[in-house]
Design a protein around this motif. Structure first.
Motif, PDB file in Angstrom:
ATOM      1  N   ALA A 101       0.842  -1.209   0.000  1.00 23.88           N
ATOM      2  CA  ALA A 101       0.000   0.000   0.000  1.00 23.88           C
ATOM      3  C   ALA A 101       0.871   1.252   0.000  1.00 23.88           C
ATOM      4  O   ALA A 101       0.601   2.221  -0.727  1.00 23.88           O
ATOM      5  CB  ALA A 101      -0.936  -0.015   1.208  1.00 23.88           C
ATOM      6  N   LYS A 117      -6.166   0.864  -7.000  1.00 28.95           N
ATOM      7  CA  LYS A 117      -6.783   0.231  -5.834  1.00 28.95           C
ATOM      8  C   LYS A 117      -6.115  -1.125  -5.619  1.00 28.95           C
ATOM      9  O   LYS A 117      -5.917  -1.882  -6.577  1.00 28.95           O
ATOM     10  CB  LYS A 117      -8.276   0.008  -6.082  1.00 28.95           C
ATOM     11  CG  LYS A 117      -9.020   1.271  -6.469  1.00 28.95           C
ATOM     12  CD  LYS A 117      -9.330   2.106  -5.263  1.00 28.95           C
ATOM     13  CE  LYS A 117     -10.291   3.219  -5.596  1.00 28.95           C
ATOM     14  NZ  LYS A 117      -9.870   4.507  -5.030  1.00 28.95           N
ATOM     15  N   GLN A 153      -8.401  -5.071   5.167  1.00 28.60           N
ATOM     16  CA  GLN A 153      -8.920  -3.717   5.336  1.00 28.60           C
ATOM     17  C   GLN A 153      -8.036  -2.932   6.317  1.00 28.60           C
ATOM     18  O   GLN A 153      -7.675  -1.788   6.057  1.00 28.60           O
ATOM     19  CB  GLN A 153     -10.356  -3.793   5.855  1.00 28.60           C
ATOM     20  CG  GLN A 153     -11.088  -2.477   5.813  1.00 28.60           C
ATOM     21  CD  GLN A 153     -12.552  -2.637   6.211  1.00 28.60           C
ATOM     22  OE1 GLN A 153     -12.896  -3.520   7.011  1.00 28.60           O
ATOM     23  NE2 GLN A 153     -13.405  -1.813   5.671  1.00 28.60           N
ATOM     24  N   ASP A 158      -7.806  -1.734  -0.464  1.00 28.40           N
ATOM     25  CA  ASP A 158      -9.034  -1.028  -0.846  1.00 28.40           C
ATOM     26  C   ASP A 158     -10.199  -1.985  -1.019  1.00 28.40           C
ATOM     27  O   ASP A 158     -11.354  -1.555  -1.048  1.00 28.40           O
ATOM     28  CB  ASP A 158      -8.820  -0.297  -2.172  1.00 28.40           C
ATOM     29  CG  ASP A 158      -7.699   0.714  -2.073  1.00 28.40           C
ATOM     30  OD1 ASP A 158      -7.917   1.743  -1.426  1.00 28.40           O
ATOM     31  OD2 ASP A 158      -6.603   0.449  -2.608  1.00 28.40           O
ATOM     32  N   GLY A 159      -9.904  -3.258  -1.204  1.00 28.85           N
ATOM     33  CA  GLY A 159     -10.989  -4.207  -1.433  1.00 28.85           C
ATOM     34  C   GLY A 159     -10.508  -5.638  -1.427  1.00 28.85           C
ATOM     35  O   GLY A 159      -9.328  -5.912  -1.180  1.00 28.85           O
ATOM     36  N   ASN A 177     -17.064   0.588   3.336  1.00 29.38           N
ATOM     37  CA  ASN A 177     -15.885   1.207   2.712  1.00 29.38           C
ATOM     38  C   ASN A 177     -14.891   0.220   2.126  1.00 29.38           C
ATOM     39  O   ASN A 177     -13.692   0.414   2.217  1.00 29.38           O
ATOM     40  CB  ASN A 177     -15.160   2.100   3.720  1.00 29.38           C
ATOM     41  CG  ASN A 177     -15.966   3.342   4.000  1.00 29.38           C
ATOM     42  OD1 ASN A 177     -16.634   3.858   3.105  1.00 29.38           O
ATOM     43  ND2 ASN A 177     -15.935   3.800   5.230  1.00 29.38           N
ATOM     44  N   LEU A 178     -15.380  -0.864   1.578  1.00 26.87           N
ATOM     45  CA  LEU A 178     -14.470  -1.860   1.017  1.00 26.87           C
ATOM     46  C   LEU A 178     -15.002  -2.268  -0.350  1.00 26.87           C
ATOM     47  O   LEU A 178     -16.196  -2.564  -0.493  1.00 26.87           O
ATOM     48  CB  LEU A 178     -14.429  -3.075   1.957  1.00 26.87           C
ATOM     49  CG  LEU A 178     -13.314  -4.082   1.707  1.00 26.87           C
ATOM     50  CD1 LEU A 178     -11.956  -3.515   2.116  1.00 26.87           C
ATOM     51  CD2 LEU A 178     -13.569  -5.375   2.486  1.00 26.87           C
TER      52      LEU A 178
END
Ligand code: C5P
Length: 242
Positions: A101, A117, A153, A158-159, A177-178
């Motif tokens: 990340a 993402k 998470q 991001d997912g 938020n995922l």
């Protein structure tokens, strides 16, 4: 009706002629394509550059899994290709995910491009309960999927990738938020192929999916543009907008 950016068409082919044929036939109806290992290892960055030159977004599904330093460097390099989404295995651990990340954010900032993402793969859907037990796990697969999604998470993903069935569990456990990217989609009346746990586009969206990855129901259809339009229509008619 126009392209729905929640639809990602899987380019499960291994040469550029086939890629161009599909992308040209789908034209403006599809804005987002998945490039996996087979295609990327066959033609390399050529396909990414081609898709971008056509104004398309790219979901690069290479499922990175190595030590944090290696994955961070690889993710940084892939960020430089200008893709919109990248996958890595959550099983690489929180330190690996955090390092990726950070590398992606740094590279995107350095180049002044949007940050791709990062999408975590939890437990491959090809792993059944027998294989799961053989690997030495004691908890049920579904519990582990949710556990890994929460871990992802927390580590800045991001997912996650999930089957439609897992999507609902993940959505409940992880909140709104995922991103939840869901393969195994079959429009009403489509061939099941080798997919086991399938859902229609509308059902996957209802389960909490934010993106649908669809391959053969579109790319192997006699009229692929019509097949894509049918899916887009079904997504629109579901009225679900995550
Ligand atoms: O042709 P089909 O719609 O089944 O293609 C689905 C795409 O999603 C393929 O690229 C497949 O590799 C991928 N995928 C999947 N199931 C998973 C993860 C990825 O079908 N659990």
């Amino acid at each position: 009706m126009q392209a729905d950016k929640r639809l990602i068409v899987a380019l499960d082919v291994n040469d550029m002629n086939k890629v161009c044929e599909i992308v040209e036939a789908l034209g403006e109806w599809v804005a987002f394509y998945k490039v996996g290992m087979e295609l990327y290892y066959s033609v390399g960055v050529t396909v990414i550059n081609y898709l971008k030159s056509m104004g398309k977004e790219v979901f690069l599904d290479l499922k990175l899994h190595d030590i944090p330093n290696t994955v961070a460097h690889a993710a940084g390099i892939l960020t430089g290709l200008g893709v919109s989404m990248l996958t890595l295995h959550t099983g690489g651990g929180p330190a690996m995910m955090r390092a990726a990340a950070m590398a992606v954010a740094e590279k995107a900032a350095e180049l002044g491009i949007p940050r791709p993402k990062l999408i975590g793969v939890t437990v491959l859907t090809s792993i059944n309960e027998n294989e799961w037990t053989a690997l030495g796990h004691k908890t049920p697969v579904a519990d582990q999927v949710v556990h890994l999604a929460k871990l992802a998470q927390g580590a800045g993903m991001d997912g996650v990738v999930a089957s439609p069935r897992e999507a609902a569990l993940i959505r409940r456990a992880c909140g709104d938020n995922l991103l939840v990217v869901t393969p195994g989609i079959r429009p009403v009346g489509a061939n099941q192929d080798d997919q086991n746990r399938i859902a229609t586009p509308a059902a996957a969206l209802a389960a909490g999916a934010t993106h649908l990855v669809i391959g053969r129901p579109i790319t192997a259809a006699p009229n692929i543009a019509e097949a894509a339009r049918k899916v887009i229509r079904e997504m629109a008619e579901s009225g679900l907008k995550f």
